[in-house]
Design a protein around this motif. Structure first.
Motif, PDB file in Angstrom:
ATOM      1  N   SER A 271       1.074   6.593  -6.475  1.00 47.22           N
ATOM      2  CA  SER A 271       0.634   7.684  -6.651  1.00 47.22           C
ATOM      3  C   SER A 271       1.032   9.022  -7.300  1.00 47.22           C
ATOM      4  CB  SER A 271       0.017   7.246  -5.962  1.00 47.22           C
ATOM      5  OG  SER A 271      -2.241   7.970  -6.963  1.00 47.22           O
ATOM      6  N   LEU A 272       1.563   9.442  -5.689  1.00 46.40           N
ATOM      7  CA  LEU A 272       2.133  10.808  -5.818  1.00 46.40           C
ATOM      8  C   LEU A 272       3.375  11.204  -7.095  1.00 46.40           C
ATOM      9  CD1 LEU A 272       2.032  11.509  -2.091  1.00 46.40           C
ATOM     10  CD2 LEU A 272       0.492  12.409  -3.934  1.00 46.40           C
TER      11      LEU A 272
ATOM     12  N   ARG B 275       0.281  -0.903   0.496  1.00 46.94           N
ATOM     13  CA  ARG B 275       0.247   0.354   0.301  1.00 46.94           C
ATOM     14  C   ARG B 275       1.214   1.206   0.035  1.00 46.94           C
ATOM     15  NH1 ARG B 275      -3.183  -3.009   3.627  1.00 46.94           N
ATOM     16  NH2 ARG B 275      -2.040  -2.380   5.462  1.00 46.94           N
ATOM     17  N   LEU B 276       1.776   1.053   1.175  1.00 48.58           N
ATOM     18  CA  LEU B 276       3.049   2.435   0.638  1.00 48.58           C
ATOM     19  C   LEU B 276       3.219   2.463  -0.528  1.00 48.58           C
ATOM     20  CD1 LEU B 276       4.081   4.801   1.688  1.00 48.58           C
ATOM     21  CD2 LEU B 276       5.838   3.499   2.820  1.00 48.58           C
TER      22      LEU B 276
ATOM     23  N   ASN C  52       2.387   1.763  -3.062  1.00 44.37           N
ATOM     24  CA  ASN C  52       1.640   2.263  -4.075  1.00 44.37           C
ATOM     25  C   ASN C  52       1.000   3.636  -3.709  1.00 44.37           C
ATOM     26  OD1 ASN C  52       1.849  -0.767  -6.125  1.00 44.37           O
ATOM     27  ND2 ASN C  52      -0.618  -1.279  -4.926  1.00 44.37           N
ATOM     28  N   SER C  53       0.884   4.028  -2.915  1.00 43.24           N
ATOM     29  CA  SER C  53       0.456   5.637  -2.459  1.00 43.24           C
ATOM     30  C   SER C  53       1.815   6.046  -3.353  1.00 43.24           C
ATOM     31  CB  SER C  53       0.627   5.324  -0.961  1.00 43.24           C
ATOM     32  OG  SER C  53       0.240   6.918  -0.288  1.00 43.24           O
ATOM     33  N   ASN C  54       2.876   5.731  -2.753  1.00 48.65           N
ATOM     34  CA  ASN C  54       4.363   6.603  -3.883  1.00 48.65           C
ATOM     35  C   ASN C  54       4.178   6.465  -5.339  1.00 48.65           C
ATOM     36  OD1 ASN C  54       4.967   7.493  -1.361  1.00 48.65           O
ATOM     37  ND2 ASN C  54       6.734   5.735  -0.480  1.00 48.65           N
TER      38      ASN C  54
END
Length: 98
Positions: free
Chosen positions: A58-59, A51-52, A54-56
């Motif tokens: 995305s950013l 999740r971390l 994929n969050s990065n």
């Protein structure tokens, strides 16, 4: 590295449950319970890491399309990153205690 660990631990919990059904005496030991909890914790940590990541991603992908980052990204040949996804065949993993 994350993918290989995910592959190794993806189906371990299911395999442990199946093994414990075949050998009920094995299930009664505290070490078996500890092993199951350790596998569960490892899987949870991998999910958090995914999740971390994929969050990065995305950013990063959002910044690539924003001005002035899009100009800098174009100059340096930067392209969108792919999200991490577990392949279905990697979720199936068998544990052998022989």
């Amino acid at each position: 590295m994350l993918a290989s660990i995910q592959q190794g631990l993806g189906g371990v919990g299911t395999a442990i449950d199946a093994l414990s059904e075949q050998y009920p005496v094995l299930y009664s030991y505290v070490s078996m319970d500890y092993f199951q909890k350790s596998i569960f914790d490892a899987v949870e940590h991998l999910q958090v890491a995914r999740r971390l990541y994929n969050s990065n991603v995305s950013l990063y992908n959002q910044k690539l399309v924003m001005f002035p980052y899009s100009i800098i990204a174009g100059i340096h040949g930067m392209s969108k990153a792919d999200f991490y996804q577990v392949e279905e065949n990697k979720k199936e993993y068998k544990v052998n205690f022989d």
